[in-house]
Design an enzyme around this catalytic site. Structure first.
Site, PDB file in Angstrom:
ATOM      1  CE  LYS A  73      27.328 -11.419  20.489  1.00  0.00           C
ATOM      2  NZ  LYS A  73      26.178 -10.508  20.349  1.00  0.00           N
ATOM      3  CB  SER A 148      23.269 -13.054  20.360  1.00  0.00           C
ATOM      4  OG  SER A 148      23.755 -11.744  20.229  1.00  0.00           O
ATOM      5  CB  SER A 172      22.515  -9.370  21.897  1.00  0.00           C
ATOM      6  OG  SER A 172      21.715 -10.210  21.125  1.00  0.00           O
TER       7      SER A 172
HETATM    8  N1  GLN Z   1      17.391 -11.491  19.914  1.00  0.00           N
HETATM    9  C1  GLN Z   1      17.503 -10.451  18.959  1.00  0.00           C
HETATM   10  C2  GLN Z   1      17.738 -11.031  17.592  1.00  0.00           C
HETATM   11  O1  GLN Z   1      17.876 -12.204  17.492  1.00  0.00           O
HETATM   12  C3  GLN Z   1      18.627  -9.525  19.303  1.00  0.00           C
HETATM   13  C4  GLN Z   1      19.948 -10.099  19.007  1.00  0.00           C
HETATM   14  C5  GLN Z   1      21.064  -9.115  19.154  1.00  0.00           C
HETATM   15  O2  GLN Z   1      20.913  -8.068  19.782  1.00  0.00           O
HETATM   16  N2  GLN Z   1      22.188  -9.439  18.535  1.00  0.00           N
HETATM   17  O3  GLN Z   1      17.792 -10.357  16.630  1.00  0.00           O
END
Ligand code: GLN
Length: 465
Positions: A73, A148, A172
């Site tokens: 990532k 994400s 995410s």
């Molecule tokens: N969707 C959640 C957020 O936007 C989790 C994102 C993540 O785990 N990086 O904060």
């Protein structure tokens, strides 16, 4: 079936060469139309592959991860490569050092192929909040890849990488794994070093693997785990053996949160499929208990209050001085504000503004401290639950992946789609998505440091459903 073992054997038996393997995956990544690639690490990957082939040709032993292609990532440092966080601000930023978790994989001989598309700075649940174009779902390209870590999950689902390293702050890894029908694990907070992972919300940020089998998750998890002097929240964990996760006899009681399942927001098919899985578990003689938990709205608000506060603080260093695409203004203050307002996305700015509000004098007692207090209550609830049950099962998401474009129009709906993942992040618990049971999978969670139990139950469920 472990892909890592399968490829390892093919390499060892000279059925394939590492160079061929790596070339093939790089080609697939280049041609792919899912927008999963931020940058390719072609030269590095090909050089490493040649070295593995030379070793094999010389009759030397190779380790299990040696020559296995993987994705990263684009929020991790890998020295000398771009680390963009899918943002305009860092689109030309090169990592000056390598993240501990990634270094451990390199030391084991795994070959990094690609920095993967994701929501900018981890902000999002769809992988649309990125300068590289929305990631398209592996199964249906009209739908989002999830977020994400969307690019990472899609790459694994499409076999462009054998495994990928995502990052999970509030879901995410688990959510995109569910959206693309692969496995994804968020280990106990602190099991894997965060050094070299760009900080989003430091108190819940976790490094974790996405892969096509539980065995591959186990192998990669073990390789990355361990205490690291560069991250004081890490601890020394025991290696999880292959045999230890094949036997699930220890699991006698499974719990689920009844308010998750009785909520109006859950898709009826997800609910019916979840309850059907529960029946199958009961039929195996395992006791199933309904548990009380905080309402999803409370979980989502607590998570976003704290995550926004932490990200506002963490991102304050990105002002064009030491990091980022600097844009000159008439004076220093203007330079900061132009750099930040031109280069951060709408979603990231929403979170910075929200987070600074939460932390500001006159508001922090009312909002931030209340968030911390709720978090303590959530952790207390988990401690109580794990005295009664061995694992907690839940759906990964209340509904199926949205169409590309929908989440951008309605950020609040996007935040609410995290309803089932964020609570476990606040509790810092080990939790994994298995792509079975419901359209977006099932989530298995255990008490802190019980990552082994999560994998045991995953194997059990994988055979059962
Ligand atoms: N969707 C959640 C957020 O936007 C989790 C994102 C993540 O785990 N990086 O904060």
């Amino acid at each position: 079936m472990s892909k890592i073992r399968e490829i390892h054997n093919q390499l060892k038996n000279k059925e394939i060469s590492c160079l061929e393997l790596v070339r093939e995956r790089l080609d697939l990544l280049k041609k792919n139309t899912h927008n999963t690639v931020n940058s390719l690490l072609e030269e590095t990957a090909l050089n490493l592959a040649k070295k593995v082939d030379t070793k094999i040709a010389n009759g030397e032993e190779i380790g299990l991860l040696e020559g296995i292609p993987f994705g990263i990532k684009d929020v991790y440092m890998l020295q000398g490569t771009l680390a963009t966080a899918s943002s305009d601000l860092l689109k030309n930023y090169k990592s000056p050092y390598t993240a501990t978790a990634i270094q451990k994989l390199l030391d084991a001989g795994a070959i990094p192929l690609v920095k993967e598309n994701c929501d900018s700075f981890g902000h999002g649940s769809s992988s649309e909040n990125t300068i590289f174009g929305a990631v398209k779902n592996a199964i249906n390209t009209d739908l989002v890849g999830g977020g994400s870590s969307g690019g990472s999950a899609v790459n694994v689902a499409k076999d462009y990488t054998i495994f990928s390293i995502g990052g999970d702050t509030g879901g995410s890894i688990r959510q995109p794994a569910g959206y693309n029908h692969v496995f994804g694990m968020k280990p106990t907070y602190g099991r894997i070093s965060r050094f070299g992972l760009m900080a989003y919300a430091s108190s819940t940020d976790c490094v974790g693997p996405i892969a096509k089998s539980i065995e591959d998750i186990r192998i990669v998890l073990n390789a990355m785990s361990g205490k690291d002097a560069k991250d004081q929240t890490t601890y020394q964990s025991k290696t999880i053996s292959e045999e230890s996760i094949l036997n699930s006899d220890k699991i006698k009681t499974v719990g689920y949160f009844k308010n998750f399942i009785n909520s109006n927001a859950i898709n009826p098919k997800v609910k019916a499929d979840f309850l059907a899985s529960i029946e199958k578990i009961k039929a195996k003689g395992i006791e199933v208990k309904e548990l009380d938990f905080f309402e999803s709205d409370t979980l989502v608000s607590t998570y976003y209050t704290l995550a926004m506060a932490e990200t506002a603080s963490n991102l304050s260093r990105l002002d064009g001085t030491n990091y980022g695409n600097r844009m000159e203004g008439d004076n220093l203050k203007d330079t900061y504000s132009i750099t930040r307002s031109e280069n951060f996305s709408e979603e990231t700015k929403r979170r910075i503004v929200g987070g600074n509000q939460v932390l500001s004098q006159g508001f922090s007692d009312e909002i931030y401290l209340k968030g911390l207090n709720l978090r303590d209550q959530i952790s207390g609830n988990f401690e109580k639950d794990f005295k009664e049950v061995d694992v907690i099962l839940s759906p990964v998401t209340p509904s199926t992946p949205p169409k590309i474009g929908d989440s951008l129009k309605d950020p609040l709906a996007m935040y609410l789609s995290d309803a089932y993942t964020v609570g476990f992040s606040l509790g810092q618990l080990p939790t994994l998505t298995i792509p079975k049971g419901t359209e977006t999978g099932l989530q298995i969670t255990a008490a802190k440091n019980n990552d082994e139990l999560v994998l045991q139950f995953a194997n059990f469920l994988n055979d059962l459903i």
